[in-house]
Motif scaffolding. Structure first.
Motif, short mmCIF file in Angstrom:
data_model
loop_
_atom_site.label_atom_id
_atom_site.label_comp_id
_atom_site.label_asym_id
_atom_site.label_seq_id
_atom_site.Cartn_x
_atom_site.Cartn_y
_atom_site.Cartn_z
N LEU A 196 50.76 42.84 34.86
CA LEU A 196 51.50 43.83 35.26
C LEU A 196 50.38 44.60 36.13
O LEU A 196 48.79 44.39 36.18
CB LEU A 196 51.78 44.69 34.19
CG LEU A 196 52.89 44.17 33.17
CD1 LEU A 196 52.93 45.28 32.24
CD2 LEU A 196 54.22 44.06 34.02
N ALA A 197 50.67 45.39 37.17
CA ALA A 197 49.83 46.04 38.13
C ALA A 197 48.62 46.44 37.44
O ALA A 197 48.43 47.28 36.38
CB ALA A 197 50.49 47.20 38.71
N GLY A 205 53.98 40.01 27.76
CA GLY A 205 54.49 41.40 27.76
C GLY A 205 53.81 42.37 26.73
O GLY A 205 54.15 43.63 26.76
N SER A 249 52.67 38.98 32.73
CA SER A 249 53.99 39.37 33.03
C SER A 249 54.64 38.13 33.22
O SER A 249 54.49 37.29 34.06
CB SER A 249 54.06 40.16 34.21
OG SER A 249 55.55 40.47 34.88
N HIS A 264 49.43 43.73 25.71
CA HIS A 264 48.18 43.68 26.18
C HIS A 264 47.32 42.64 25.30
O HIS A 264 47.30 42.65 24.09
CB HIS A 264 47.42 45.06 26.02
CG HIS A 264 46.04 44.97 26.50
ND1 HIS A 264 45.85 45.13 28.05
CD2 HIS A 264 44.78 44.86 25.83
CE1 HIS A 264 44.44 44.93 28.06
NE2 HIS A 264 43.81 44.95 27.05
N HIS A 299 47.47 42.16 30.72
CA HIS A 299 48.73 42.28 30.29
C HIS A 299 49.73 41.49 31.13
O HIS A 299 50.37 41.82 32.06
CB HIS A 299 49.21 43.87 30.64
CG HIS A 299 50.39 44.10 29.85
ND1 HIS A 299 50.65 45.33 28.92
CD2 HIS A 299 51.67 43.41 29.82
CE1 HIS A 299 51.97 45.60 28.46
NE2 HIS A 299 52.65 44.56 28.85
N SER A 312 46.25 45.30 35.58
CA SER A 312 46.01 45.05 34.03
C SER A 312 45.06 44.05 33.93
O SER A 312 44.50 44.07 32.87
CB SER A 312 47.25 44.58 33.59
OG SER A 312 47.62 43.37 33.82
N ARG A 356 45.70 45.83 42.85
CA ARG A 356 45.05 45.82 41.74
C ARG A 356 43.62 46.01 42.00
O ARG A 356 42.88 45.54 42.96
CB ARG A 356 45.22 44.28 40.94
CG ARG A 356 46.70 44.29 40.62
CD ARG A 356 46.74 42.99 39.69
NE ARG A 356 46.63 41.79 40.56
CZ ARG A 356 46.46 40.58 40.00
NH1 ARG A 356 46.89 40.30 38.77
NH2 ARG A 356 46.13 39.61 40.79
N GLN A 359 49.18 36.01 36.37
CA GLN A 359 50.28 36.78 36.88
C GLN A 359 50.61 38.01 35.78
O GLN A 359 50.79 37.79 34.57
CB GLN A 359 51.40 36.14 36.82
CG GLN A 359 52.55 37.08 37.75
CD GLN A 359 53.79 36.30 37.92
OE1 GLN A 359 54.12 35.17 37.46
NE2 GLN A 359 54.76 36.59 38.84
#
Length: 415
Positions: free
Chosen positions: A268-269, A207, A286, A209, A284, A271, A2, A266
């Motif tokens: 998403l990649a 899940g 996860s 943004h 975003h 984000s 990231r 934690q």
């Protein structure tokens, strides 16, 4: 891997949402799994210059209203956060901060119309958060380049500011206590620390943004730089050690998830983003989680560091589709609407008139000072010309209300 890519400031504070339907069984499961376990979910520490060598020091505590925290939260109206004052590493003095109105706290949970939270109805299935403010004046005995004001979680006559055991990005968080440290260099000039004009936000959507901005304003128009730093582990005591000592979580004690102090959730990649000018974070999430993050604001004048201030905030990621249909999902849709509006505020800095242009989503405009006093209020459509001749030279906050009750917050400087 990231990357922390900067994004433009989105000074948007969402308040009033739409109704999206009934809560379902998943809500009860979520509340059982992610129930609050500690009474403090966030803290602010800042100071304001009064006159001469006198400063007002303020602590803001954000309290969980859940049943597991009820006993500790009930002590907050009679609590007095304890501040230790140091010159460098040398102990100088201490003080306790009395509570300010409202002594019962102010609920900041964004609820649906007609709904209640555990702040007002203990049997409610909806968690809630209350804001308590404490402050007192202190006269510094001399000038120094290294003043430190430390809140180590100790509240005279009240429960200490313990963290929740349910926190997911710190190991053994339930055995730790919040600590914040502000600094001041008043060797050559007086100074007030920047103020985060938007209250802390606790609930965010899994899940999807999410965005949050503290809308940082500096009353002296100094340059600021905002970062995220390691949380500290306070003593929870109302007494001060003779020398400064800070304890972090064993090497920051982050869990095995791929997160750190600067990217504490934690997600998403690629984000997680942070704007160092506004403090806006975008992410975003996860998975359901409860993460701690600590803002550190560095303040510069003529290139010299003259002070720092801090905020610790808990980010609780929930299922917005079934858990908080009014709290959050409407806010997400309104953010999209506001992002499409071309909001312009000029000139900035301004003299006699300020021009504000937006799209059709906004219908009212207010101008407030940095302590929240509304000085100008008027209707707004697509364009407003605001007479600011009677305003003293200072930084001000503009709040634009949308048709569905959400808000966008900006700032400007009156010369």
């Amino acid at each position: 891997m990231r990357q922390n890519v900067l994004q433009p400031s989105k000074l948007i504070e969402m308040r009033k949402p739409l109704v999206f339907g009934m809560l379902c069984t998943a809500f009860f499961i979520l509340i059982q799994t992610y129930s609050f376990a500690s009474h403090i979910v966030g803290t602010d520490l800042y100071y304001t210059h009064i006159s001469g060598s006198q400063y007002k020091i303020t602590v803001v505590l954000y309290a969980d209203c859940g049943p597991a925290s009820a006993a500790a939260t009930s002590t907050l109206p009679t609590s007095a956060p304890h501040i230790c004052i140091y010159d460098g590493s040398t102990y100088v003095d201490s003080m306790s901060l009395p509570i300010q109105a409202s002594t019962a706290g102010v609920e900041i949970t964004p609820l649906c119309p007609g709904d209640t939270s555990q702040c007002t109805s203990p049997s409610s299935i909806r968690p809630g958060v209350k804001k308590f403010v404490y402050s007192a004046n202190y006269t510094l005995p001399h000038t120094s380049a290294a003043w430190r004001f430390i809140y180590s979680g100790g509240n005279s006559a009240g429960a200490s500011a313990g963290r929740a055991s349910a926190i997911t990005n710190l190991v053994s968080a339930g055995t730790s206590t919040i600590e914040l440290v502000d600094t001041l260099n008043n060797l050559t000039a007086v100074n007030s620390s920047p103020v985060m004009t938007v209250s802390q936000q606790t609930f965010f959507c899994n899940g999807q943004h999410d965005d949050y901005t503290p809308a940082v304003v500096d009353p002296d128009a100094d340059s600021i730089s905002i970062t995220l730093v390691d949380p500290l582990n306070g003593t929870g005591s109302a007494t001060c050690p003779t020398t400064v000592s800070h304890a972090t979580f064993t090497g920051s004690a982050w869990t095995s998830m791929p997160i750190s102090a600067t990217e504490p959730l934690q997600v998403l990649a690629d984000s997680f983003t942070l704007d160092p000018a506004s403090g806006n974070i975008g992410f975003h999430p996860s998975g359901f989680q409860r993460g701690v993050l600590v803002y550190n604001i560095r303040e510069y004048r003529s290139g010299a560091l003259i002070g720092t201030s801090q905020r610790e905030m808990t980010v609780m990621v929930v299922d917005c589709a079934t858990t908080f249909p009014c709290m959050l999902r409407a806010a997400l849709e309104t953010k999209t609407e506001l992002a499409e509006e071309k909001i312009a505020i000029y000139p900035n800095p301004a003299d006699g008139e300020l021009i504000v242009t937006t799209g059709s989503a906004c219908n009212s405009l207010t101008i407030s000072n940095i302590i929240g006093q509304v000085l100008i209020s008027q209707a707004h459509s697509l364009k407003s010309v605001v007479d600011i001749n009677n305003l003293p030279s200072a930084i001000y906050i503009i709040t634009l209300k949308t048709n569905n009750g959400a808000s966008v917050v900006r700032k400007f400087l009156k010369r």
